[in-house]
Design a protein around this motif. Structure first.
Motif, PDB file in Angstrom:
ATOM      1  N   VAL A   1       2.723 -11.980  10.315  1.00  0.00           N
ATOM      2  CA  VAL A   1       2.142 -10.688  10.667  1.00  0.00           C
ATOM      3  C   VAL A   1       1.338 -10.125   9.502  1.00  0.00           C
ATOM      4  N   LEU A   2       1.885 -10.192   8.291  1.00  0.00           N
ATOM      5  CA  LEU A   2       1.154  -9.683   7.125  1.00  0.00           C
ATOM      6  C   LEU A   2      -0.079 -10.527   6.834  1.00  0.00           C
ATOM      7  N   LEU A   3       0.017 -11.828   7.038  1.00  0.00           N
ATOM      8  CA  LEU A   3      -1.151 -12.692   6.838  1.00  0.00           C
ATOM      9  C   LEU A   3      -2.248 -12.345   7.843  1.00  0.00           C
ATOM     10  N   TYR A   4      -1.850 -12.079   9.081  1.00  0.00           N
ATOM     11  CA  TYR A   4      -2.817 -11.723  10.133  1.00  0.00           C
ATOM     12  C   TYR A   4      -3.563 -10.449   9.759  1.00  0.00           C
ATOM     13  N   PHE A   5      -2.828  -9.416   9.355  1.00  0.00           N
ATOM     14  CA  PHE A   5      -3.489  -8.146   9.060  1.00  0.00           C
ATOM     15  C   PHE A   5      -4.172  -8.152   7.699  1.00  0.00           C
ATOM     16  N   GLY A   6      -3.724  -9.001   6.797  1.00  0.00           N
ATOM     17  CA  GLY A   6      -4.460  -9.175   5.549  1.00  0.00           C
ATOM     18  C   GLY A   6      -5.859  -9.715   5.809  1.00  0.00           C
ATOM     19  N   GLU A   7      -5.958 -10.650   6.748  1.00  0.00           N
ATOM     20  CA  GLU A   7      -7.265 -11.197   7.111  1.00  0.00           C
ATOM     21  C   GLU A   7      -8.132 -10.131   7.779  1.00  0.00           C
ATOM     22  N   LEU A   8      -7.546  -9.321   8.657  1.00  0.00           N
ATOM     23  CA  LEU A   8      -8.309  -8.244   9.294  1.00  0.00           C
ATOM     24  C   LEU A   8      -8.778  -7.213   8.275  1.00  0.00           C
ATOM     25  N   ALA A   9      -7.923  -6.894   7.307  1.00  0.00           N
ATOM     26  CA  ALA A   9      -8.319  -5.941   6.260  1.00  0.00           C
ATOM     27  C   ALA A   9      -9.537  -6.447   5.515  1.00  0.00           C
ATOM     28  N   ARG A  10      -9.548  -7.732   5.199  1.00  0.00           N
ATOM     29  CA  ARG A  10     -10.706  -8.321   4.505  1.00  0.00           C
ATOM     30  C   ARG A  10     -11.931  -8.337   5.404  1.00  0.00           C
ATOM     31  N   GLN A  11     -11.730  -8.724   6.661  1.00  0.00           N
ATOM     32  CA  GLN A  11     -12.864  -8.851   7.583  1.00  0.00           C
ATOM     33  C   GLN A  11     -13.558  -7.521   7.829  1.00  0.00           C
ATOM     34  N   PHE A  12     -12.762  -6.466   7.996  1.00  0.00           N
ATOM     35  CA  PHE A  12     -13.331  -5.171   8.353  1.00  0.00           C
ATOM     36  C   PHE A  12     -13.345  -4.188   7.184  1.00  0.00           C
ATOM     37  N   ARG A  13     -12.987  -4.659   6.008  1.00  0.00           N
ATOM     38  CA  ARG A  13     -13.054  -3.860   4.773  1.00  0.00           C
ATOM     39  C   ARG A  13     -12.336  -2.519   4.949  1.00  0.00           C
ATOM     40  N   THR A  14     -11.100  -2.606   5.413  1.00  0.00           N
ATOM     41  CA  THR A  14     -10.316  -1.393   5.617  1.00  0.00           C
ATOM     42  C   THR A  14      -8.942  -1.530   4.982  1.00  0.00           C
ATOM     43  N   ASN A  15      -8.379  -0.410   4.585  1.00  0.00           N
ATOM     44  CA  ASN A  15      -6.974  -0.361   4.203  1.00  0.00           C
ATOM     45  C   ASN A  15      -6.138  -0.270   5.477  1.00  0.00           C
ATOM     46  N   ILE A  16      -4.913  -0.779   5.415  1.00  0.00           N
ATOM     47  CA  ILE A  16      -4.054  -0.807   6.606  1.00  0.00           C
ATOM     48  C   ILE A  16      -2.623  -0.423   6.225  1.00  0.00           C
ATOM     49  N   ILE A  17      -2.025   0.448   7.042  1.00  0.00           N
ATOM     50  CA  ILE A  17      -0.583   0.668   6.983  1.00  0.00           C
ATOM     51  C   ILE A  17       0.021  -0.163   8.109  1.00  0.00           C
ATOM     52  N   CYS A  18       0.706  -1.235   7.750  1.00  0.00           N
ATOM     53  CA  CYS A  18       1.214  -2.203   8.710  1.00  0.00           C
ATOM     54  C   CYS A  18       2.514  -1.714   9.333  1.00  0.00           C
ATOM     55  N   GLY A  19       2.449  -0.646  10.085  1.00  0.00           N
ATOM     56  CA  GLY A  19       3.582  -0.130  10.851  1.00  0.00           C
ATOM     57  C   GLY A  19       4.900  -0.422  10.180  1.00  0.00           C
ATOM     58  N   THR A  20       5.800  -1.136  10.874  1.00  0.00           N
ATOM     59  CA  THR A  20       6.965  -1.702  10.204  1.00  0.00           C
ATOM     60  C   THR A  20       7.271  -3.076  10.775  1.00  0.00           C
ATOM     61  N   ILE A  21       7.826  -3.903   9.897  1.00  0.00           N
ATOM     62  CA  ILE A  21       8.418  -5.171  10.303  1.00  0.00           C
ATOM     63  C   ILE A  21       9.820  -5.227   9.692  1.00  0.00           C
ATOM     64  N   ILE A  22      10.666  -6.088  10.229  1.00  0.00           N
ATOM     65  CA  ILE A  22      11.969  -6.296   9.614  1.00  0.00           C
ATOM     66  C   ILE A  22      11.798  -7.335   8.515  1.00  0.00           C
ATOM     67  N   GLU A  23      11.961  -6.872   7.292  1.00  0.00           N
ATOM     68  CA  GLU A  23      11.770  -7.698   6.099  1.00  0.00           C
ATOM     69  C   GLU A  23      13.110  -8.301   5.670  1.00  0.00           C
ATOM     70  N   LYS A  24      13.094  -9.578   5.393  1.00  0.00           N
ATOM     71  CA  LYS A  24      14.264 -10.261   4.829  1.00  0.00           C
ATOM     72  C   LYS A  24      13.995 -10.521   3.358  1.00  0.00           C
ATOM     73  N   ASP A  25      14.814  -9.937   2.480  1.00  0.00           N
ATOM     74  CA  ASP A  25      14.575 -10.101   1.050  1.00  0.00           C
ATOM     75  C   ASP A  25      15.235 -11.398   0.566  1.00  0.00           C
ATOM     76  N   PRO A  26      14.988 -11.802  -0.692  1.00  0.00           N
ATOM     77  CA  PRO A  26      15.537 -13.074  -1.197  1.00  0.00           C
ATOM     78  C   PRO A  26      17.058 -13.164  -1.126  1.00  0.00           C
ATOM     79  N   GLU A  27      17.748 -12.023  -1.086  1.00  0.00           N
ATOM     80  CA  GLU A  27      19.213 -12.036  -0.998  1.00  0.00           C
ATOM     81  C   GLU A  27      19.704 -12.073   0.442  1.00  0.00           C
ATOM     82  N   GLY A  28      18.773 -12.063   1.386  1.00  0.00           N
ATOM     83  CA  GLY A  28      19.157 -12.116   2.785  1.00  0.00           C
ATOM     84  C   GLY A  28      19.357 -10.752   3.423  1.00  0.00           C
ATOM     85  N   LYS A  29      19.150  -9.667   2.686  1.00  0.00           N
ATOM     86  CA  LYS A  29      19.268  -8.325   3.252  1.00  0.00           C
ATOM     87  C   LYS A  29      18.055  -8.029   4.134  1.00  0.00           C
TER      88      LYS A  29
END
Length: 274
Positions: free
Chosen positions: A70-98
């Motif tokens: 999801v972040l890769l997808y919107f990173g590409e859109l940010a570059r394509q359309f030269r805009t900043n983006i607040i990527c709503g929310t996703i459930i992030e899994k950190d290196p400790e599994g939290k």
């Protein structure tokens, strides 16, 4: 940060297809493309925008920051359309599994320049967000190239001290991706009161902090027994609602006058008043 006087905002409201991340991302991508001609400074989208409100989708399929599709997808859109983006929310899994309910800020190059892990989880009246998700503990303000943007998520809106901290950190705009919903079985008058409460909270957070407050909510039936109320809003620092998406799937474009918020902050420094 460049001191620009206008900010071109695209506020997106959708009814996500449960569990279909790429369908939902593509829908938002189309809204961005369709509104890109005038140039965009910031795009905001709802909480759980890629999965909908579905425990199985986001708890069993969290994303790791370094390889999140999801972040890769919107990173590409940010570059394509030269805009900043607040990527709503996703459930992030950190290196400790939290697991965290996390909103990401992307700059015009698609780089992650800020993130906010939701502090106030919804654990009331049947809500169980904190059962598997860990609360965050750090407020976040991102100094984009057009304005300083404070980050919040959904139920945070009921906790005004968080927003006081954000304006002390320099926020001129505060964003609130949300999945604000009620039971589909709620009586009509109760639903009306519920929506009025949401609107009042949006207005209060803008006016008391002298910022532009932007909420991006889901809309429509989001689970067999849940209904997302929509009413994604942009409210100016004087408490005026300048846009309300009601219950439509749509993208609302507005140009914000940043001289207003900066003038008010100079003349009425509420961030220094306790």
């Amino acid at each position: 940060m460049d001191i620009n006087t206008g900010a071109k905002i695209l506020n997106i409201q959708i009814n996500p297809k449960i569990g279909d991340k790429m369908h939902n991302c593509n829908k938002i991508g189309e809204f961005i493309s369709d509104n890109s001609k005038e140039g965009l400074d910031l795009v905001i989208m709802p909480e759980f925008f890629s999965t909908g409100i579905d425990d199985n989708s986001f708890i069993n399929h969290p994303e790791e920051e370094k390889n999140s599709p999801v972040l890769l997808y919107f990173g590409e859109l940010a570059r394509q359309f030269r805009t900043n983006i607040i990527c709503g929310t996703i459930i992030e899994k950190d290196p400790e599994g939290k697991l965290f309910n996390t909103s990401y800020a992307l700059d015009r190059n698609g780089a992650i320049v800020g993130k906010y892990r939701k502090i106030h989880l919804y654990n009331y009246l049947g809500g169980n967000e904190g059962k598997k998700i860990t609360p965050g503990n750090t407020p976040s303000v991102v100094n984009f190239d057009f304005a300083a943007v404070g980050m919040s998520i959904c139920f945070d809106i009921r906790y005004p001290l968080l927003f006081k901290n954000l304006i002390k950190m320099g926020a001129e705009i505060i964003v609130a991706p949300a999945a604000w919903c009620n039971l589909t079985s709620a009586p009509e008058d109760e639903m009306a009161d519920f929506i009025n409460c949401w609107r009042a909270l949006n207005v209060a957070r803008a006016a008391e902090n002298l910022v532009y407050f932007i909420s991006s909510n889901q809309t429509g039936k989001s689970y067999p027994y849940l209904y997302s109320i929509g009413n994604s809003m942009i409210v100016n620092p004087l408490g005026k609602i300048i846009s309300n998406a009601q219950n439509n799937e749509c993208a609302v474009f507005e140009k914000l006058d940043m001289t207003l918020v900066r003038k008010l902050k100079r003349e009425y420094p509420v961030y220094n008043i306790d």
